[in-house]
Design a protein around this motif. Sequence first.
Motif, PDB file in Angstrom:
ATOM      1  N   PRO A   1       0.847  -1.239  -0.096  1.00 51.33           N
ATOM      2  CA  PRO A   1       0.021   0.005  -0.064  1.00 51.33           C
ATOM      3  C   PRO A   1       0.628   1.194   0.069  1.00 51.33           C
ATOM      4  O   PRO A   1       0.416   2.161  -0.782  1.00 51.33           O
ATOM      5  N   ASP A   2       1.860   1.414   0.755  1.00 49.80           N
ATOM      6  CA  ASP A   2       2.779   2.471   0.969  1.00 49.80           C
ATOM      7  C   ASP A   2       3.588   2.717  -0.448  1.00 49.80           C
ATOM      8  O   ASP A   2       3.636   3.958  -0.886  1.00 49.80           O
ATOM      9  N   THR A   3       3.910   1.617  -1.158  1.00 45.41           N
ATOM     10  CA  THR A   3       4.419   1.818  -2.243  1.00 45.41           C
ATOM     11  C   THR A   3       3.523   2.187  -3.622  1.00 45.41           C
ATOM     12  O   THR A   3       3.981   3.077  -4.228  1.00 45.41           O
ATOM     13  N   MET A   4       2.332   1.804  -3.253  1.00 46.69           N
ATOM     14  CA  MET A   4       1.358   2.409  -4.431  1.00 46.69           C
ATOM     15  C   MET A   4       1.007   3.869  -4.161  1.00 46.69           C
ATOM     16  O   MET A   4       1.000   4.373  -5.137  1.00 46.69           O
ATOM     17  N   LYS A   5       1.216   4.258  -2.955  1.00 52.11           N
ATOM     18  CA  LYS A   5       1.035   5.639  -2.509  1.00 52.11           C
ATOM     19  C   LYS A   5       2.207   6.537  -3.142  1.00 52.11           C
ATOM     20  O   LYS A   5       2.261   7.465  -3.962  1.00 52.11           O
ATOM     21  N   ALA A   6       3.537   6.003  -2.661  1.00 54.39           N
ATOM     22  CA  ALA A   6       4.889   6.626  -2.903  1.00 54.39           C
ATOM     23  C   ALA A   6       4.943   6.699  -4.565  1.00 54.39           C
ATOM     24  O   ALA A   6       5.611   7.821  -5.018  1.00 54.39           O
ATOM     25  N   ARG A   7       4.542   5.648  -5.361  1.00 56.41           N
ATOM     26  CA  ARG A   7       4.983   5.624  -6.658  1.00 56.41           C
ATOM     27  C   ARG A   7       3.638   5.802  -7.616  1.00 56.41           C
ATOM     28  O   ARG A   7       3.699   5.679  -8.778  1.00 56.41           O
ATOM     29  N   ASN A   8       2.369   6.113  -7.003  1.00 51.21           N
ATOM     30  CA  ASN A   8       1.302   6.407  -7.662  1.00 51.21           C
ATOM     31  C   ASN A   8       1.233   5.003  -8.637  1.00 51.21           C
ATOM     32  O   ASN A   8       0.732   5.149  -9.698  1.00 51.21           O
ATOM     33  N   MET A   9       0.815   3.595  -7.789  1.00 45.79           N
ATOM     34  CA  MET A   9       0.693   2.509  -8.798  1.00 45.79           C
ATOM     35  C   MET A   9      -0.416   1.762  -8.278  1.00 45.79           C
ATOM     36  O   MET A   9      -0.523   1.898  -7.059  1.00 45.79           O
ATOM     37  N   THR A  10      -0.747   0.883  -8.982  1.00 49.06           N
ATOM     38  CA  THR A  10      -1.898  -0.202  -8.762  1.00 49.06           C
ATOM     39  C   THR A  10      -0.997  -1.098  -7.826  1.00 49.06           C
ATOM     40  O   THR A  10       0.326  -1.308  -8.211  1.00 49.06           O
ATOM     41  N   LYS A  11      -1.745  -2.121  -7.328  1.00 50.69           N
ATOM     42  CA  LYS A  11      -1.203  -3.220  -6.790  1.00 50.69           C
ATOM     43  C   LYS A  11      -0.339  -4.196  -7.565  1.00 50.69           C
ATOM     44  O   LYS A  11       0.694  -4.499  -7.420  1.00 50.69           O
ATOM     45  N   GLU A  12      -0.956  -4.484  -8.486  1.00 52.06           N
ATOM     46  CA  GLU A  12      -0.269  -5.314  -9.790  1.00 52.06           C
ATOM     47  C   GLU A  12       0.883  -4.648 -10.146  1.00 52.06           C
ATOM     48  O   GLU A  12       1.870  -5.404 -10.545  1.00 52.06           O
ATOM     49  N   GLN A  13       0.794  -3.250 -10.427  1.00 48.96           N
ATOM     50  CA  GLN A  13       2.035  -2.566 -10.986  1.00 48.96           C
ATOM     51  C   GLN A  13       3.179  -2.819  -9.957  1.00 48.96           C
ATOM     52  O   GLN A  13       4.246  -2.812 -10.276  1.00 48.96           O
ATOM     53  N   VAL A  14       2.871  -2.677  -8.670  1.00 48.22           N
ATOM     54  CA  VAL A  14       3.849  -2.412  -7.777  1.00 48.22           C
ATOM     55  C   VAL A  14       4.527  -3.977  -7.840  1.00 48.22           C
ATOM     56  O   VAL A  14       5.593  -4.098  -7.393  1.00 48.22           O
ATOM     57  N   ILE A  15       3.758  -5.145  -7.627  1.00 44.52           N
ATOM     58  CA  ILE A  15       4.183  -6.384  -7.681  1.00 44.52           C
ATOM     59  C   ILE A  15       5.089  -6.557  -9.035  1.00 44.52           C
ATOM     60  O   ILE A  15       6.185  -7.097  -8.813  1.00 44.52           O
ATOM     61  N   SER A  16       4.726  -6.295 -10.253  1.00 43.92           N
ATOM     62  CA  SER A  16       5.370  -6.634 -11.432  1.00 43.92           C
ATOM     63  C   SER A  16       6.464  -5.491 -11.752  1.00 43.92           C
ATOM     64  O   SER A  16       7.591  -5.906 -12.048  1.00 43.92           O
TER      65      SER A  16
END
Length: 261
Positions: free
Chosen positions: A199-214
Motif C-alpha cells: 500500500p505505501d509503495t502504491m502511494k509513493a509511486r502512484n501505482m496499482t497493486k499489480e504494478q507494484v508487484i510486477s
Amino acid sequence: MTLKSKNAVITGSTSGIGLAIARALAEEGANVVINGLGEEAEIEKTCSAIEREFGVKAIYHPANMLNSGEITDMVHQAEKSLGSVDILVNNAGIQFVSPVEEFPVEKWDQIIAINLSSAFHAIRAAVPGMKARKWGRIINTASAHSLVASPFKSAYVAAKHGIAGLTKTVALEVATHGITVNCISPGYVWTPLVERQIPDTMKARNMTKEQVISEVLLEAQPTKQFVTVEQVAALAVFLCSDAASQMSGANLSMDGGWTAK
Ligand code: NAD
C-alpha cells in the motif's frame, strides 16, 4: 538430524522467514526459542506444533527488539532453560517506505533499532557462551538491500548495509573460537513484510497493486519469481552444518539474480 542437542534462538520467528528458519532448524533436531510479536494463542500453537512435529523443545520469549535489556534477557533465559545458545539467528525486521525528507524520525529510529541494533545486543549476549563451548553459528538475515539501494527505503537500506558490516566485524573477532558469522541476503520473499509495504509503495509511486508487484518488486528480480521462505531456511541449515565451518563473514545472496545486475 545434524543439529541434535543444539539450541537456537531465532528473533522475529513468529512469522515469515524467521518461522521457516525455526522450523527447519527444529527439523534437524535443534531446540528453538521463538521470538516476535503476535497473538499469544497463535504463538502457543506455533510452539506446540514444532514440538509435536519435530520432537524438540520450542520455547517462546517475548523480547521486544526495541529493548536491549529484553534482548539480553532472551539470550540469558535461553541459556538457563536449554543449557546453551549455540545458534543465534538475528532475523527480526520491519520496513517503512517514504521519501527521505518526509521519513518519520521515529520510524528511522525503530528500523535502526529492530533491524540492526537488536543483532548487536543479541550477539553481545550470546558470544561469551559460544566462546566457552568453542562452537557457535550466528546468522543475520540481511537483504539484497545490504548490497544495493532502492529509493524510499533510507532507514532499511542503511540498517541492512550496517548488518552486513557487523557480520564481517564479528566474524573476524570470533574466527579462532569455532564460531562462524554470516548473513543471508534474500531478494523479495513473499511474506507479510512484503505484503504490508505494497500500500505505501502504491502511494509513493502512484501505482496499482499489480504494478507494484510486477514493476517494483519482481522488476528487480531477473528470475521474475519470489524467493520462498523454505529456500532461505535451507541456506540457514547449511550454514549451521559442519560443511559450512569454513564459511564466515560471508554475505550470501538468494535474490533471483537481483544483485548480479
Ligand atoms: P515478517 O513480517 O513476516 O516477520 C518479521 C518478524 O519480526 C515477525 O516475527 C515480527 O513479529 C518480528 N518483529 C517485528 N518487530 C519486532 C519487535 N519490535 N520485536 C520483536 N520482533 C519483532 O517479515 P519477513 O519478511 O519474514 O522478514 C524477516 C527478515 O527478513 C527481516 O529482517 C527482513 O528485513 C528480512 N528480509 C525480508 C525480505 C522479504 O522479501 N520478505 C527480503 C530480504 C530480507
